[in-house]
Design a protein around this motif. Structure first.
Motif, short mmCIF file in Angstrom:
data_model
loop_
_atom_site.label_atom_id
_atom_site.label_comp_id
_atom_site.label_asym_id
_atom_site.label_seq_id
_atom_site.Cartn_x
_atom_site.Cartn_y
_atom_site.Cartn_z
N THR A 31 0.99 -1.47 0.00
CA THR A 31 0.13 -0.49 0.34
C THR A 31 0.73 1.32 0.02
N LEU A 32 0.74 1.98 -0.66
CA LEU A 32 1.51 3.73 -1.08
C LEU A 32 0.43 4.58 -0.05
N LYS A 33 1.91 5.01 0.60
CA LYS A 33 1.02 6.18 1.89
C LYS A 33 0.39 7.60 1.50
N ARG A 34 1.32 8.33 -0.85
CA ARG A 34 0.49 9.36 -0.93
C ARG A 34 0.20 8.45 -2.27
N PRO A 35 -0.98 8.13 -2.63
CA PRO A 35 -1.08 7.11 -3.86
C PRO A 35 -0.88 8.51 -4.94
N SER A 36 -1.63 9.95 -4.51
CA SER A 36 -1.47 10.40 -5.74
C SER A 36 0.12 11.04 -6.27
N ASP A 37 1.28 10.25 -5.91
CA ASP A 37 2.49 10.95 -6.49
C ASP A 37 2.20 9.87 -8.11
N TRP A 38 2.14 8.90 -8.05
CA TRP A 38 2.16 8.02 -9.06
C TRP A 38 0.95 7.49 -9.63
N PHE A 39 0.41 8.31 -10.61
CA PHE A 39 -0.74 7.87 -11.55
C PHE A 39 -1.80 7.20 -10.18
N GLY A 40 -1.55 8.44 -9.41
CA GLY A 40 -2.65 7.81 -8.60
C GLY A 40 -2.93 6.03 -7.67
N VAL A 41 -2.04 5.59 -7.94
CA VAL A 41 -1.81 4.26 -7.65
C VAL A 41 -2.12 4.38 -6.03
N TYR A 55 -11.61 1.59 -15.87
CA TYR A 55 -10.53 2.69 -15.86
C TYR A 55 -8.98 1.87 -15.69
N THR A 56 -8.48 1.80 -17.20
CA THR A 56 -6.76 1.17 -17.17
C THR A 56 -6.14 2.53 -17.87
N SER A 57 -5.35 2.26 -16.99
CA SER A 57 -3.50 3.47 -17.62
C SER A 57 -2.95 2.61 -18.06
N VAL A 58 -2.07 2.90 -18.61
CA VAL A 58 -0.50 2.76 -18.94
C VAL A 58 -0.47 3.60 -19.79
N SER A 59 1.21 4.10 -18.99
CA SER A 59 2.47 4.56 -19.52
C SER A 59 4.03 3.85 -19.49
N MET A 60 4.24 4.19 -20.85
CA MET A 60 5.48 3.69 -21.24
C MET A 60 6.53 4.56 -20.97
N THR A 61 7.59 4.42 -20.98
CA THR A 61 8.62 4.89 -21.04
C THR A 61 9.19 4.87 -22.23
N LEU A 116 1.31 18.02 -19.46
CA LEU A 116 1.91 17.58 -18.56
C LEU A 116 1.83 17.28 -17.56
N LYS A 117 0.85 17.24 -16.51
CA LYS A 117 -0.32 16.41 -15.93
C LYS A 117 -0.36 15.03 -15.55
N MET A 118 0.20 14.24 -14.27
CA MET A 118 -0.40 12.97 -14.20
C MET A 118 -1.32 12.98 -14.19
N PRO A 119 -2.07 11.87 -15.18
CA PRO A 119 -3.58 11.04 -15.09
C PRO A 119 -3.66 10.45 -14.11
N THR A 120 -5.01 10.68 -13.50
CA THR A 120 -5.11 9.95 -12.21
C THR A 120 -6.58 9.05 -12.43
N TYR A 121 -7.10 8.22 -11.75
CA TYR A 121 -8.74 7.66 -11.89
C TYR A 121 -9.09 8.13 -11.06
N GLU A 122 -9.35 9.23 -10.17
CA GLU A 122 -9.76 10.24 -9.04
C GLU A 122 -9.97 10.94 -9.90
N GLU A 123 -9.53 11.75 -11.21
CA GLU A 123 -9.32 12.78 -11.82
C GLU A 123 -10.86 12.04 -13.21
N LYS A 124 -10.52 11.35 -13.35
CA LYS A 124 -11.26 10.45 -14.88
C LYS A 124 -12.87 10.82 -13.51
#
Length: 296
Positions: free
Chosen positions: A13-23, A134-140, A273-281
């Motif tokens: 469990t992440l302490k700050r979910p919004s830091d990385w795509f809302g995970v 909701y599905t989110s995919v990021s490619m490096t 340039l803003k990271m998308p999140t499920y919460e935003e959706k």
């Protein structure tokens, strides 16, 4: 070398979910990565991976994930891809990421996948099913130059293969992003590279770029990276040593100018340039519903 392991747990469990795509909840089926990118921060001592050249496969991960998801009272975004690529080369053999996605679909969770492989298209049917929530995919993508990519990301699929995969995912309505990080100082930090990544992102329908114009360097990772610089880019290590010394955060050359170039290019192509999140959706959907209500 591939090592098989029975893990004790799989879901964190992440302490700050919004830091990385809302995970909110994170899992990694593989430790280490066969793509062997020369800059990977996961070689650092703090992550406890003794030999990053070895791939550790958590063979009981699906059983553990099923129990973990069944026990959760509060749902949240599931994420994978932090300590190793979920689509590392051996995923073709083990198929554990696909089984994990099937579980996620069964339990009706949203998911974010970070990867550097177009193998993700194998699972497009399940990703589309999960996307009903909701599905989110990021490619490096750190460079579009395939000759350079083969040096810095030796066993990863070529950047154009990743971009084409993002295009396919975007076409079916999945939220796609480019994690444009790291941008290697003295190697990738130039206007041509930044603009070409943005232009190709736009062509393939990507609406989000998450950048870091620079890289991290510390302990074992620094030693490995410097050895590769000596091998692949003679003379560049000395520039790092002179400029960064023992710094952890190593900014790209002319980072302010490059940020301005990046911002202008993204504005031109309507890329955020803003990271998308499920919460935003969710918020966006709720506002749309509210706006559609008759007013009295």
């Amino acid at each position: 070398m591939i090592k098989e392991l029975c893990a004790k747990s799989i879901l964190g469990t992440l302490k700050r979910p919004s830091d990385w795509f809302g995970v909110k909840y994170i899992f990694n089926i593989y430790r280490g990565c066969e793509h062997q990118c020369i800059y990977c921060d996961s070689r650092s001592e703090c992550y406890g991976i003794e030999s990053f050249n070895d791939l550790v496969v958590k063979t009981n991960s699906i059983e553990l994930l099923s129990k973990a998801l069944a026990s959760k009272r509060k749902k949240g975004m599931l994420g994978t891809g932090s300590m190793g690529d979920p689509y590392t080369i051996s995923e073709k053999k083990f198929g554990l990421t696909r089984k994990a996605l099937e579980l996620i679909a069964d339990f009706n969770y949203p998911v974010h996948v970070t990867t550097k492989s177009n193998l993700i298209l194998r699972d497009i049917d399940i990703l589309e099913e999960i996307n009903k929530i909701y599905t989110s995919v990021s490619m490096t993508i750190t460079t579009t130059n395939e000759e350079l990519a083969r040096k810095v990301e030796p066993y990863a699929p070529f950047p154009m293969d990743r971009l084409k995969a993002l295009g396919v995912l975007s076409e079916i309505g999945i939220c796609t992003s480019i994690t444009m990080m790291p941008i290697l100082p003295f190697i990738e930090d130039n206007e041509e590279n930044i603009n070409d990544i943005v232009n190709k992102a736009s062509f393939y329908g990507v609406k989000h770029i998450v950048p870091w114009l620079g890289m991290s360097l510390r302990d074992r990772q620094r030693a490995y990276y410097y050895s590769k610089l000596d091998e692949l880019f003679p003379g560049i290590k000395q520039k790092y040593e002179k400029r960064f010394k023992n710094m952890y955060r190593c900014s790209a050359s002319n980072s302010k100018k490059l940020w301005s170039i990046l911002s202008e290019a993204c504005d031109k192509h309507n890329i955020s340039l803003k990271m998308p999140t499920y919460e935003e959706k969710i918020t966006s959907t709720q506002l749309s519903l509210f706006d559609g209500q008759p007013r009295t």
